[in-house]
Design a protein around this motif. Sequence first.
Motif, PDB file in Angstrom:
ATOM      1  N   SER A  11       0.835  -1.196   0.000  1.00  0.00           N
ATOM      2  CA  SER A  11       0.000   0.000   0.000  1.00  0.00           C
ATOM      3  C   SER A  11       0.876   1.254   0.000  1.00  0.00           C
ATOM      4  O   SER A  11       1.678   1.458   0.910  1.00  0.00           O
ATOM      5  N   LEU A  12       0.702   2.081  -1.015  1.00  0.00           N
ATOM      6  CA  LEU A  12       1.529   3.282  -1.180  1.00  0.00           C
ATOM      7  C   LEU A  12       0.645   4.501  -1.421  1.00  0.00           C
ATOM      8  O   LEU A  12      -0.171   4.515  -2.345  1.00  0.00           O
ATOM      9  N   GLY A  13       0.804   5.507  -0.569  1.00  0.00           N
ATOM     10  CA  GLY A  13       0.080   6.757  -0.745  1.00  0.00           C
ATOM     11  C   GLY A  13       1.048   7.921  -0.882  1.00  0.00           C
ATOM     12  O   GLY A  13       2.178   7.865  -0.385  1.00  0.00           O
ATOM     13  N   LEU A  14       0.607   8.967  -1.553  1.00  0.00           N
ATOM     14  CA  LEU A  14       1.398  10.188  -1.674  1.00  0.00           C
ATOM     15  C   LEU A  14       0.656  11.309  -0.955  1.00  0.00           C
ATOM     16  O   LEU A  14      -0.452  11.699  -1.342  1.00  0.00           O
ATOM     17  N   TYR A  15       1.275  11.786   0.121  1.00  0.00           N
ATOM     18  CA  TYR A  15       0.717  12.868   0.934  1.00  0.00           C
ATOM     19  C   TYR A  15       1.280  14.200   0.453  1.00  0.00           C
ATOM     20  O   TYR A  15       2.487  14.337   0.243  1.00  0.00           O
ATOM     21  N   SER A  16       0.413  15.186   0.284  1.00  0.00           N
ATOM     22  CA  SER A  16       0.880  16.511  -0.114  1.00  0.00           C
ATOM     23  C   SER A  16      -0.020  17.579   0.484  1.00  0.00           C
ATOM     24  O   SER A  16      -1.234  17.593   0.247  1.00  0.00           O
ATOM     25  N   LYS A  17       0.562  18.422   1.304  1.00  0.00           N
ATOM     26  CA  LYS A  17      -0.113  19.589   1.865  1.00  0.00           C
ATOM     27  C   LYS A  17      -1.435  19.238   2.535  1.00  0.00           C
ATOM     28  O   LYS A  17      -2.481  19.838   2.280  1.00  0.00           O
ATOM     29  N   GLY A  18      -1.389  18.211   3.382  1.00  0.00           N
ATOM     30  CA  GLY A  18      -2.546  17.892   4.198  1.00  0.00           C
ATOM     31  C   GLY A  18      -3.522  16.890   3.636  1.00  0.00           C
ATOM     32  O   GLY A  18      -4.537  16.593   4.271  1.00  0.00           O
ATOM     33  N   GLU A  19      -3.277  16.341   2.446  1.00  0.00           N
ATOM     34  CA  GLU A  19      -4.190  15.363   1.879  1.00  0.00           C
ATOM     35  C   GLU A  19      -3.437  14.300   1.086  1.00  0.00           C
ATOM     36  O   GLU A  19      -2.277  14.493   0.716  1.00  0.00           O
ATOM     37  N   ILE A  20      -4.103  13.177   0.844  1.00  0.00           N
ATOM     38  CA  ILE A  20      -3.549  12.129  -0.002  1.00  0.00           C
ATOM     39  C   ILE A  20      -3.939  12.422  -1.439  1.00  0.00           C
ATOM     40  O   ILE A  20      -5.123  12.592  -1.743  1.00  0.00           O
ATOM     41  N   VAL A  21      -2.958  12.505  -2.325  1.00  0.00           N
ATOM     42  CA  VAL A  21      -3.231  12.865  -3.717  1.00  0.00           C
ATOM     43  C   VAL A  21      -3.026  11.698  -4.676  1.00  0.00           C
ATOM     44  O   VAL A  21      -3.405  11.777  -5.844  1.00  0.00           O
ATOM     45  N   MET A  22      -2.413  10.610  -4.196  1.00  0.00           N
ATOM     46  CA  MET A  22      -2.247   9.417  -5.015  1.00  0.00           C
ATOM     47  C   MET A  22      -2.276   8.201  -4.091  1.00  0.00           C
ATOM     48  O   MET A  22      -1.711   8.236  -2.994  1.00  0.00           O
ATOM     49  N   GLY A  23      -2.952   7.148  -4.522  1.00  0.00           N
ATOM     50  CA  GLY A  23      -2.996   5.926  -3.742  1.00  0.00           C
ATOM     51  C   GLY A  23      -2.927   4.700  -4.628  1.00  0.00           C
ATOM     52  O   GLY A  23      -3.607   4.644  -5.662  1.00  0.00           O
ATOM     53  N   ILE A  24      -2.101   3.743  -4.242  1.00  0.00           N
ATOM     54  CA  ILE A  24      -1.958   2.485  -4.982  1.00  0.00           C
ATOM     55  C   ILE A  24      -1.987   1.339  -3.980  1.00  0.00           C
ATOM     56  O   ILE A  24      -1.236   1.350  -2.997  1.00  0.00           O
ATOM     57  N   ILE A  25      -2.837   0.360  -4.221  1.00  0.00           N
ATOM     58  CA  ILE A  25      -2.870  -0.863  -3.416  1.00  0.00           C
ATOM     59  C   ILE A  25      -2.702  -2.035  -4.364  1.00  0.00           C
ATOM     60  O   ILE A  25      -3.512  -2.216  -5.287  1.00  0.00           O
ATOM     61  N   TYR A  26      -1.655  -2.807  -4.145  1.00  0.00           N
ATOM     62  CA  TYR A  26      -1.305  -3.918  -5.034  1.00  0.00           C
ATOM     63  C   TYR A  26      -1.510  -5.244  -4.321  1.00  0.00           C
ATOM     64  O   TYR A  26      -0.930  -5.491  -3.261  1.00  0.00           O
ATOM     65  N   ASP A  27      -2.344  -6.104  -4.903  1.00  0.00           N
ATOM     66  CA  ASP A  27      -2.577  -7.448  -4.413  1.00  0.00           C
ATOM     67  C   ASP A  27      -1.795  -8.404  -5.316  1.00  0.00           C
ATOM     68  O   ASP A  27      -2.263  -8.765  -6.395  1.00  0.00           O
ATOM     69  N   PRO A  28      -0.595  -8.818  -4.905  1.00  0.00           N
ATOM     70  CA  PRO A  28       0.259  -9.625  -5.781  1.00  0.00           C
ATOM     71  C   PRO A  28      -0.257 -11.044  -6.005  1.00  0.00           C
ATOM     72  O   PRO A  28       0.119 -11.695  -6.981  1.00  0.00           O
ATOM     73  N   PHE A  29      -1.128 -11.526  -5.141  1.00  0.00           N
ATOM     74  CA  PHE A  29      -1.642 -12.893  -5.283  1.00  0.00           C
ATOM     75  C   PHE A  29      -2.672 -12.990  -6.406  1.00  0.00           C
ATOM     76  O   PHE A  29      -2.842 -14.042  -7.007  1.00  0.00           O
ATOM     77  N   ARG A  30      -3.356 -11.889  -6.682  1.00  0.00           N
ATOM     78  CA  ARG A  30      -4.371 -11.861  -7.730  1.00  0.00           C
ATOM     79  C   ARG A  30      -3.989 -10.949  -8.886  1.00  0.00           C
ATOM     80  O   ARG A  30      -4.774 -10.767  -9.807  1.00  0.00           O
ATOM     81  N   GLU A  31      -2.812 -10.340  -8.792  1.00  0.00           N
ATOM     82  CA  GLU A  31      -2.346  -9.391  -9.802  1.00  0.00           C
ATOM     83  C   GLU A  31      -3.330  -8.232  -9.981  1.00  0.00           C
ATOM     84  O   GLU A  31      -3.566  -7.765 -11.101  1.00  0.00           O
ATOM     85  N   ASP A  32      -3.921  -7.808  -8.886  1.00  0.00           N
ATOM     86  CA  ASP A  32      -4.859  -6.692  -8.910  1.00  0.00           C
ATOM     87  C   ASP A  32      -4.173  -5.421  -8.427  1.00  0.00           C
ATOM     88  O   ASP A  32      -3.514  -5.426  -7.387  1.00  0.00           O
ATOM     89  N   VAL A  33      -4.347  -4.345  -9.189  1.00  0.00           N
ATOM     90  CA  VAL A  33      -3.828  -3.034  -8.800  1.00  0.00           C
ATOM     91  C   VAL A  33      -4.998  -2.054  -8.710  1.00  0.00           C
ATOM     92  O   VAL A  33      -5.663  -1.765  -9.710  1.00  0.00           O
TER      93      VAL A  33
END
Length: 252
Positions: A96-118
């Motif tokens: 799980s990877l998020g990008l925080y900028s100036k008080g909010e999350i502006v990008m989010g990625i959640i990768y499930d490698p077992f199902r190859e779901d992004v």
Amino acid sequence: MEIAKIIELVKKTKPFVENREMADHVKVKGLADYVTQVDTNIQNFLARELSGIAPEIQFLGEEEGLHEMSSDTYWILDPIDGTTNLIHDYQHSTVSLGLYSKGEIVMGIIYDPFREDVYYAQKGRGCFLNGKRIHVSEAGTLSETIVAFGTAPYQKELAGENFRRLERVYERSQDIRRTGSAALDLAYVACGRTGGFFEIRLQPWDFAAGMLLVTEAGGKVTDFQGKPLDLLRPGSVLATNGKVHEELLGMM
């Protein structure tokens, strides 16, 4: 920033997740709180690679813990959300990877490698699963949906309170689900598989990416008092399709 490049980078963590020898390398951090060599290697890999792509952006990872940041923009990473699952080869763990900028999350990625779901989202651009736009459930009441929850395993002294809350939700909903990965649970709310998710105590790296997915998919995320989440501190998390939010909130 080009999200496709970041997604491809996150997907390169799959060989780490598949390495059972590294998964068996376990260190105990606290009660029911573990870290494996997989967690450490993924964090080191992504910290290095993200620095190469955007050296001006600082990095906050779970294995470093919360600390003061000297910048208003930084990555928030949970290298393995669902470490206990990984140890037991119970295949519900995510990066799980998020990008925080100036008080909010502006990008989010959640990768499930077992199902190859992004699952991924950018602020104001919608939410997607493997390139296809996704939306939260249309359920109007809890009786029309299932609800996911987390047990707060690091604070077992909260079990009584937590399971009384769970019983209230169970009685009103179709059924209850638990994956053992808060990030995956949030992704499932975003794509409409569940109508809601709640857990009494989560760290920012647990929910940073997932909260953006839910809101960009049309849902709502608050704490148990209905207030906005504090992205710099641990706290309770309630995420729903929006339509059942008040009903669930009344049971928290």
